[in-house]
Design a protein around this motif. Structure first.
Motif, PDB file in Angstrom:
ATOM      1  N   GLN A  49       0.915  -1.031   0.193  1.00  0.00           N
ATOM      2  CA  GLN A  49       0.108   0.095  -0.010  1.00  0.00           C
ATOM      3  C   GLN A  49       0.707   1.145   0.022  1.00  0.00           C
ATOM      4  OE1 GLN A  49      -2.695  -1.371   3.571  1.00  0.00           O
ATOM      5  NE2 GLN A  49      -4.298  -0.746   2.003  1.00  0.00           N
ATOM      6  N   THR A  50       2.092   1.141   0.272  1.00  0.00           N
ATOM      7  CA  THR A  50       2.916   2.170  -0.041  1.00  0.00           C
ATOM      8  C   THR A  50       4.102   1.850  -0.932  1.00  0.00           C
ATOM      9  OG1 THR A  50       4.428   1.747   2.062  1.00  0.00           O
ATOM     10  CG2 THR A  50       2.683   3.225   2.397  1.00  0.00           C
ATOM     11  N   LEU A  93       1.341   9.947   4.416  1.00  0.00           N
ATOM     12  CA  LEU A  93       1.708   9.692   6.008  1.00  0.00           C
ATOM     13  C   LEU A  93       3.028   9.997   6.083  1.00  0.00           C
ATOM     14  CD1 LEU A  93       0.718   5.546   5.999  1.00  0.00           C
ATOM     15  CD2 LEU A  93      -0.449   7.668   7.126  1.00  0.00           C
ATOM     16  N   SER A  94       3.277  10.735   7.102  1.00  0.00           N
ATOM     17  CA  SER A  94       4.646  11.284   7.589  1.00  0.00           C
ATOM     18  C   SER A  94       5.509   9.974   8.181  1.00  0.00           C
ATOM     19  CB  SER A  94       4.573  12.372   8.754  1.00  0.00           C
ATOM     20  OG  SER A  94       4.003  11.846  10.099  1.00  0.00           O
ATOM     21  N   ARG A  95       6.776  10.291   8.479  1.00  0.00           N
ATOM     22  CA  ARG A  95       7.456   9.155   9.048  1.00  0.00           C
ATOM     23  C   ARG A  95       7.116   8.582  10.162  1.00  0.00           C
ATOM     24  NH1 ARG A  95      12.279   8.396   6.855  1.00  0.00           N
ATOM     25  NH2 ARG A  95      12.506  10.585   5.970  1.00  0.00           N
ATOM     26  N   GLU A  96       6.668   9.357  11.183  1.00  0.00           N
ATOM     27  CA  GLU A  96       6.175   9.169  12.348  1.00  0.00           C
ATOM     28  C   GLU A  96       4.780   8.512  12.123  1.00  0.00           C
ATOM     29  OE1 GLU A  96       4.934  11.184  16.678  1.00  0.00           O
ATOM     30  OE2 GLU A  96       5.632  12.264  14.989  1.00  0.00           O
ATOM     31  N   GLU A  97       3.850   8.886  11.362  1.00  0.00           N
ATOM     32  CA  GLU A  97       2.527   8.050  11.136  1.00  0.00           C
ATOM     33  C   GLU A  97       2.861   6.909  10.699  1.00  0.00           C
ATOM     34  OE1 GLU A  97      -0.453  12.118  10.377  1.00  0.00           O
ATOM     35  OE2 GLU A  97       0.972  11.425   8.388  1.00  0.00           O
ATOM     36  N   PHE A  98       3.775   6.813   9.636  1.00  0.00           N
ATOM     37  CA  PHE A  98       4.027   5.533   8.917  1.00  0.00           C
ATOM     38  C   PHE A  98       4.324   4.257   9.922  1.00  0.00           C
ATOM     39  CE2 PHE A  98       6.808   2.282   7.106  1.00  0.00           C
ATOM     40  CZ  PHE A  98       6.172   1.861   5.905  1.00  0.00           C
TER      41      PHE A  98
END
Length: 294
Positions: A49-50, A93-98
Motif C-alpha cells: 500500500q506504500t 503519511l509522515s515518517r512518524e505516522e507510517f
C-alpha cells in the motif's frame, strides 16, 4: 492465454492495470512474504500500500479506475498470483505516522525497512487497495511468465506479454516447507506459520532448542504431548516465555527456534525426557551457563 486475456475476460482494460512482482530485498521478509499472503492478507496488503516514488506516481494516476495485479517472485522468469486489488484514494503519511501503523510495526519485526531514512520526501502516499474477487480461486495457484529484465519488478499490463504457465492444484504460498533439520524460526515467524507447516509440527515430537541471540545462551525443551512441537511453539508464540522461569525476563524477539532431534510418535514419555536431559548436558544449557533451571 496470457494475463491480459484473463483481464479482458473479466471486463478489465489492461491499460488500467499495474503488475507488481514482489520480491523483497530483506531476506527474512522475502522468506515469509508468501506466508503473510496466505495467513495475514491485511499485513501483506499493507506491504504494497506504500511504494517508491515511481510506482507511487503510477498508482496516483490510476486512482479510482485502476488495479494492482499482485504477484510474488519465487523463481526466475515466473510470478505467482496473489490477487487483483482496486486502487482507491490515497493519503500522505509522515515518517512518524507510517511507523505507528500496526501492520508496518509488524512488518518491521520481519525486517522491512519501509519508509527508509534516505528517502528525501517528508511523507509517503498510502493507497487504499481493496482485494477483488478476480480469479480468487487461483490465489497461490496461477503462475505466469515474467518477461526480462528479471530485476524490473513492476510493469504496465498492456505493454507486456505474461503467458499463463500453470494453474496448480494446491496453493504454492506455503508449499516450500523446510526440512525439520533446516528449521530456524524467529519468534515473530512462529506467529504466522502456514497451515501446512502447522500440520507437520503437530505430527512431530522431539527435542527443540531456543537460542537467545542477545547473550548467546540456549534452552533445551521437549515436545511429546498434545499437538507435539506445534503445541509447545504456539505457547511460546503467545507468551514469549512458554511458562519457563529463566525466559520470562528476556526479549523473545531475540529467540531462534530449531529442532535438535525428532523421535518416534510412540516413544515413551520417559525416554523423551531422558533425551532432553542428554541434550541439556551436551549443550551445557543448565543454569548458570544456559537457560534451563533443571
Amino acid at each position: 492465454m496470457n494475463l491480459n486475456d484473463l483481464l479482458k475476460d473479466k471486463g478489465i482494460d489492461p491499460q488500467h492495470v499495474l503488475v507488481l512482482r514482489h520480491r523483497p530485498n530483506e531476506p527474512e521478509l522475502n522468506k515469509i512474504l508468501p506466508w503473510l499472503a496466505a495467513e495475514k492478507p491485511d499485513v501483506f496488503n499493507a506491504y504494497q500500500q506504500t511504494q517508491g516514488e515511481r510506482v507511487e506516481r503510477a498508482m496516483q494516476a490510476m486512482k479510482g479506475i485502476g488495479y494492482v495485479a499482485s504477484f510474488l517472485g519465487r523463481e526466475p522468469g515466473k510470478a505467482l498470483f496473489v490477487g487483483l486489488y482496486s486502487i482507491g484514494e490515497s493519503k500522505p503519511l509522515s515518517r512518524e505516522e507510517f511507523w505507528h501503523v500496526p501492520e508496518y510495526i509488524e512488518l518491521k519485526a520481519f525486517g522491512m525497512r519501509g519508509f527508509a531514512d534516505e528517502r528525501p520526501a517528508a511523507s509517503v502516499l498510502w493507497f487504499n487497495l481493496a482485494l477483488t474477487d478476480f480469479y480468487a480461486q487461483w490465489k497461490g495457484k496461477l503462475i505466469v511468465g515474467w518477461p526480462p529484465p528479471e530485476r524490473s519488478w513492476w510493469r504496465r499490463a498492456h505493454r507486456n506479454e505474461m503467458p499463463v504457465v500453470a494453474v496448480l492444484e494446491d496453493s504454492a504460498l506455503d508449499a516450500a516447507l523446510p526440512e525439520w533439520d533446516d528449521i530456524d524460526f524467529t519468534w515473530e515467524q512462529l506467529q504466522i506459520l502456514p497451515t501446512r507447516l502447522k500440520f507437520k509440527l503437530s505430527e512431530w515430537r522431539g527435542i527443540y532448542y531456543i537460542f537467545d541471540a542477545y547473550d548467546r545462551k540456549g534452552y533445551v525443551g521437549s515436545a511429546y504431548g498434545e499437538s507435539n512441537l506445534l503445541g509447545r511453539w504456539l505457547h511460546y508464540a503467545a507468551r514469549g516465555d512458554g511458562g519457563n522461569k529463566l525466559l520470562r525476563q528476556r526479549d523473545p524477539r531475540n529467540f531462534r527456534f530449531t529442532i535438535l532431534q525428532r523421535v518416534s510418535p510412540d516413544l515413551d514419555a520417559r525416554d523423551v525426557v531422558r533425551l532432553e536431559g542428554s541434550w541439556k548436558q551436551r549443550l551445557h544449557t543448565r543454569a548458570p551457563d544456559g537457560l534451563n533451571d533443571n
